[in-house]
Design an enzyme around this catalytic site. Structure first.
Site, PDB file in Angstrom:
ATOM      1  CG  HIS A  79      -2.297   0.451   0.983  1.00  0.00           C
ATOM      2  ND1 HIS A  79      -2.893   0.482  -0.270  1.00  0.00           N
ATOM      3  CD2 HIS A  79      -3.258   0.915   1.839  1.00  0.00           C
ATOM      4  CE1 HIS A  79      -4.128   0.933  -0.162  1.00  0.00           C
ATOM      5  NE2 HIS A  79      -4.377   1.212   1.090  1.00  0.00           N
ATOM      6  CE1 TYR A 133      -0.544   5.716  10.174  1.00  0.00           C
ATOM      7  CE2 TYR A 133      -1.032   7.865  11.146  1.00  0.00           C
ATOM      8  CZ  TYR A 133      -0.300   6.686  11.136  1.00  0.00           C
ATOM      9  OH  TYR A 133       0.666   6.476  12.082  1.00  0.00           O
ATOM     10  CG  ASN A 158      -8.529   4.678   5.396  1.00  0.00           C
ATOM     11  OD1 ASN A 158      -7.962   4.206   4.410  1.00  0.00           O
ATOM     12  ND2 ASN A 158      -9.158   3.915   6.276  1.00  0.00           N
TER      13      ASN A 158
END
Length: 200
Positions: A32, A76, A78
């Site tokens: 990711h 982060y 999100n």
């Protein structure tokens, strides 16, 4: 790179290049964090270090008469859009000069796709950017992480570490990603799409 006095030129064209990922050593080698990895490769190539600023690690320099901002959000994944929106507004960067780099679970490992708009494809970072800036019409460079043996839940797969046997091929492909990024800056979106999308 050019001399720093150009930073004060009001007419200089600005670009914001965002690599998506999660901050901290726990996530450093995860799939990711592909966006972070590409920006880290650029920093090695051009011998610079990122500085921790509001909502992100950032570095700016002059390249071919353009002012480039490289951003690794610290909000982060999100909440990536919070960082992107802040730096867009702070530096007055036009939407057409934004490039977001992300991993893509639906593209084969090592492949790239450059697009001028589109949906999130389930990617929470892209989803939050669209929410925060109010549009999906921003350029994104997606790097494929899909493997034939992929069978796990998406979250555990994308947050898993790269395997040793994947690393050499991965870094050779990151170099192509860097070519695409700088072509976007110098040659523009359409020409870069024509040059790279058919071969990557």
């Amino acid at each position: 790179m050019s001399s720093s006095h150009l930073y004060n030129c009001k007419n200089i064209e600005k670009f914001l290049i965002i690599g998506l990922g999660n901050p901290g050593c726990l996530y450093k080698k995860t799939r990711h964090n592909l966006g972070f990895m590409i920006l880290d490769q650029i920093s090695k190539k051009y011998f610079f270090s990122f500085s921790k600023k509001k909502f992100g690690f950032i570095y700016k320099f002059i390249y071919n008469g353009k002012l480039l901002f490289f951003l690794k959000p610290t909000t982060y994944m999100n909440n990536s859009g919070i960082s992107v929106k802040y730096w867009m507004i702070k530096e007055k960067i036009l939407l057409k000069n934004i490039l977001v780099i992300s991993d893509d679970i639906y593209l084969n490992f090592g492949s790239f796709r450059l697009r001028k708009k589109g949906g999130s494809g389930g990617h929470n970072g892209l989803k939050n950017i669209e929410k925060e800036i109010g549009t999906s019409h921003y350029t994104r460079l997606r790097f494929g992480i899909k493997k034939n043996h992929f069978y796990k839940k998406v979250d555990s797969y994308v947050l898993g570490n790269w395997k040793k046997e994947e690393m050499n091929y991965l870094f050779s492909r990151l170099d192509i990603g860097i070519e695409i990024i700088f072509s976007f800056i110098i040659n523009g979106l359409q020409k870069t799409m024509n040059m790279f999308n058919r071969y990557t």
